[in-house]
Design an enzyme around this catalytic site. Sequence first.
Site, PDB file in Angstrom:
ATOM      1  N   LEU A 108       0.819  -1.215   0.000  1.00 35.14           N
ATOM      2  CA  LEU A 108       0.000   0.000   0.000  1.00 35.14           C
ATOM      3  C   LEU A 108       0.849   1.260   0.000  1.00 35.14           C
ATOM      4  O   LEU A 108       0.450   2.290  -0.534  1.00 35.14           O
ATOM      5  CB  LEU A 108      -0.926   0.010   1.220  1.00 35.14           C
ATOM      6  CG  LEU A 108      -1.989  -1.083   1.284  1.00 35.14           C
ATOM      7  CD1 LEU A 108      -2.721  -1.025   2.623  1.00 35.14           C
ATOM      8  CD2 LEU A 108      -2.972  -0.947   0.132  1.00 35.14           C
ATOM      9  N   GLY A 109       2.019   1.198   0.635  1.00 31.91           N
ATOM     10  CA  GLY A 109       2.859   2.382   0.705  1.00 31.91           C
ATOM     11  C   GLY A 109       4.146   2.114   1.452  1.00 31.91           C
ATOM     12  O   GLY A 109       4.282   1.122   2.175  1.00 31.91           O
TER      13      GLY A 109
ATOM     14  N   GLY B 195       7.094   4.218   3.854  1.00 28.32           N
ATOM     15  CA  GLY B 195       7.435   5.435   4.577  1.00 28.32           C
ATOM     16  C   GLY B 195       8.727   5.256   5.343  1.00 28.32           C
ATOM     17  O   GLY B 195       9.385   4.215   5.265  1.00 28.32           O
ATOM     18  N   GLY B 196       9.086   6.278   6.095  1.00 29.96           N
ATOM     19  CA  GLY B 196      10.316   6.215   6.860  1.00 29.96           C
ATOM     20  C   GLY B 196      10.276   5.209   7.988  1.00 29.96           C
ATOM     21  O   GLY B 196      11.300   4.845   8.552  1.00 29.96           O
ATOM     22  N   PHE B 197       9.080   4.736   8.349  1.00 28.69           N
ATOM     23  CA  PHE B 197       8.954   3.835   9.487  1.00 28.69           C
ATOM     24  C   PHE B 197       8.517   2.439   9.082  1.00 28.69           C
ATOM     25  O   PHE B 197       8.148   1.635   9.926  1.00 28.69           O
ATOM     26  CB  PHE B 197       7.961   4.420  10.503  1.00 28.69           C
ATOM     27  CG  PHE B 197       8.307   5.823  10.890  1.00 28.69           C
ATOM     28  CD1 PHE B 197       9.405   6.074  11.678  1.00 28.69           C
ATOM     29  CD2 PHE B 197       7.567   6.892  10.421  1.00 28.69           C
ATOM     30  CE1 PHE B 197       9.745   7.372  12.023  1.00 28.69           C
ATOM     31  CE2 PHE B 197       7.903   8.180  10.760  1.00 28.69           C
ATOM     32  CZ  PHE B 197       8.990   8.436  11.566  1.00 28.69           C
ATOM     33  N   GLY B 198       8.536   2.120   7.803  1.00 34.38           N
ATOM     34  CA  GLY B 198       8.211   0.772   7.396  1.00 34.38           C
ATOM     35  C   GLY B 198       7.372   0.709   6.143  1.00 34.38           C
ATOM     36  O   GLY B 198       7.007   1.722   5.548  1.00 34.38           O
ATOM     37  N   ARG B 199       7.082  -0.512   5.725  1.00 36.91           N
ATOM     38  CA  ARG B 199       6.270  -0.784   4.540  1.00 36.91           C
ATOM     39  C   ARG B 199       4.903  -1.304   4.997  1.00 36.91           C
ATOM     40  O   ARG B 199       4.824  -2.112   5.918  1.00 36.91           O
ATOM     41  CB  ARG B 199       6.959  -1.814   3.641  1.00 36.91           C
ATOM     42  CG  ARG B 199       8.316  -1.333   3.145  1.00 36.91           C
ATOM     43  CD  ARG B 199       9.159  -2.474   2.594  1.00 36.91           C
ATOM     44  NE  ARG B 199       8.638  -3.021   1.348  1.00 36.91           N
ATOM     45  CZ  ARG B 199       8.917  -2.554   0.140  1.00 36.91           C
ATOM     46  NH1 ARG B 199       9.722  -1.500   0.018  1.00 36.91           N
ATOM     47  NH2 ARG B 199       8.428  -3.106  -0.943  1.00 36.91           N
TER      48      ARG B 199
ATOM     49  N   LYS C 198       1.772  -3.224   8.907  1.00 33.15           N
ATOM     50  CA  LYS C 198       2.994  -2.418   8.801  1.00 33.15           C
ATOM     51  C   LYS C 198       4.171  -3.232   9.349  1.00 33.15           C
ATOM     52  O   LYS C 198       4.114  -3.760  10.457  1.00 33.15           O
ATOM     53  CB  LYS C 198       2.842  -1.108   9.565  1.00 33.15           C
ATOM     54  CG  LYS C 198       4.155  -0.338   9.691  1.00 33.15           C
ATOM     55  CD  LYS C 198       3.979   1.018  10.335  1.00 33.15           C
ATOM     56  CE  LYS C 198       3.617   2.048   9.321  1.00 33.15           C
ATOM     57  NZ  LYS C 198       3.724   3.415   9.858  1.00 33.15           N
TER      58      LYS C 198
ATOM     59  N   ASP D 112       3.351  12.822  14.911  1.00 30.78           N
ATOM     60  CA  ASP D 112       3.665  12.733  13.483  1.00 30.78           C
ATOM     61  C   ASP D 112       2.421  13.020  12.630  1.00 30.78           C
ATOM     62  O   ASP D 112       2.069  12.255  11.736  1.00 30.78           O
ATOM     63  CB  ASP D 112       4.232  11.356  13.137  1.00 30.78           C
ATOM     64  CG  ASP D 112       5.011  11.364  11.825  1.00 30.78           C
ATOM     65  OD1 ASP D 112       5.453  12.451  11.402  1.00 30.78           O
ATOM     66  OD2 ASP D 112       5.170  10.283  11.214  1.00 30.78           O
TER      67      ASP D 112
END
Length: 654
Positions: free
Chosen positions: A355-356, A358-362, A378, A474
């Site tokens: 789905l996406g 980011g800096g903190f995981g997939r 996640k 965040d």
Amino acid sequence: MSSEFTKTLFFYFLLFLKLASSPALAFTYLGFGGANLSLDGISSIASNGLLQLTNTTFNMQGHAFHPAPFSFKSDPVGKPLSFSTTFVFAIVSKNPKLNGHGLAFVISATSNLSTASPTGYLGLFNPDNNGNQNNHIIAIELDTIQNPEFQDIDDNHVGIDINGLTSVSSRTACYYVGSSGSFQNLNLNSGEPMQVWVDFNSEEDMQLNVTLSPVRMPKPHQPLLSSTVNVSRVLLDSMYVGFSSATGNAPTSHYILGWSFAMNEERAEPLDYAKLPPLPLDDAKRGTSKKLTILLPLALCSLLLLVIAPIAFVVRRRFKYAELLEDWELEYGPHRFKYKDLFQATKGFKEKELLGVGGFGRVYRGVLSASNTEIAVKRVSHESGQGIKEFIAEILSIGQLRHRNIVQLLGYCRRRGELLLVYDFMPNGSLDKFLYDRTAPNLDWNGRFQIIRGVASGLLYLHEGWEQVVVHRDIKSSNILLDSEMNARLGDFGLAKLYDHGADPQTTHVVGTIGYIAPELGSTGKATTATDVFAYGAFLLEVACGRRPLEAEVPAEQVMLVDWVLDNWKKGEVLATTDRLLGNDYSEAEMEMVLKLGLLCSHPMAAARPSMRQVMQFLNGDAAPPELSLVQWSFSNQYRVNSSVTISTEIVSS
């Protein structure tokens, strides 16, 4: 002879000429050997008469149309004629775990669809004309890809499309079993032949029925789709009928084995299954005899392997699904997911389920087989040492939050060097897609304003409505998720901190995303409700102006969004900062209030910012925001951080 009689006679004479010159009202193809079809793209007819729309070539499309058009109108008034068709198809993927794009039965004003996209548009449309009323296309899609852009319900559905790929009616592929009185699911991508019937009755309220079943089965009594469709404006006097398909990035072949079509009062002739061409054997079946001669000498070795294989399978399976589980985690049993369940739900964390990033995981989409529940998973890296126990305890405390504007955290799983967090699935994805991805639909002002209020309501609950104070840390558009009705849900609590009401928050690392971090964090290191309000202010300006808080490729005076908005406010031109995509279609009073509130929440001094309760009062019109003081404050130095404080490496540029 009266003039009226003469006109009537002349009309029927013209109608006779038209019918005499038009093609037959029905045809049947039991295989397509010798058929005079109009083919383009990579479509072809095999020597045995099998029509292959596409092969395993990436990003290609294929079309096959009956060569002559049909008259779909009965008279100059424009009343559409009834029609019916049935065909047998098969979708064969080189890798059954990867879905290619599907195929469609098409009624089109033209047989030339060469301008269509060979990827997500089934070879019918492209990004510029999808949804255009001038397309004059009706399609029955057999779709094996879930595309949120077209509001697809899943990756295995049948839909009725009018001039675009957002179906007017759709349903998961299945067929009605008369003996049980229920519907049985079908997998369009199974490689097995299936049959479709499409019946349109213009005499009975424009009823369009689509029926599906496995091949060699009588037509089910109940259709899969039954929809009233006014096709008067779509159908022209002359229309072509045929098929369309596209491959995309998955090697998939789309076949038509037989096809029958009839106009007006005629019914499509049933297909004689015995006369249909067979599907080609796959490589494994084609090479059976050759492999047999090779495998016979190895039979003894295979027998030995049969003894060893079960043991190796068990060992490999345990290693594959191995988890970290310590004694202190037993108390979290109800919130602990099995890695095996999450692995299967996400189809092995395949890229197509991503789905996406980011800096903190997939983040991956998944479906839990036991409950058929959609989830988002996640994957976050972690070190299983000091602090992980406190982190999980805090995460699961957040899992107790219940609010309509907060994404529900369902639980977690630990495996080797990663932590997996399980959330409710949000079908419309994150807000930033609608703000910055120009392939996504534009979000109008009413939608944006409701999202702004929804996020504020969720933050008020976090700050004041729960048993502890929750500081999110965040807040940004990529962490605002949208449910099926475009309601805002605040998500991603991986950085959140909790403390008791009335207590002093503890000093911690400065984390977050550049552009949303309150300036006082650099000196105090304390995340408070006021630091969340600051990030919410940046978010308000982001939604209203349609750009990120910090951007490099803009004029120097616009690099920092908040400074740019403030400068325009002082000049009395604040509306010049609104998102150009909105045009003039917004409430000026609401826009000014949101921009003003964004500046108030982004004030460099924490004490000058409103609380989220005050923000909700302003947004609901229960109180007027205080007037902005025109003192010359500047935000340009707000991101300087005291050299004694370390900024966490988790800070990510949006």
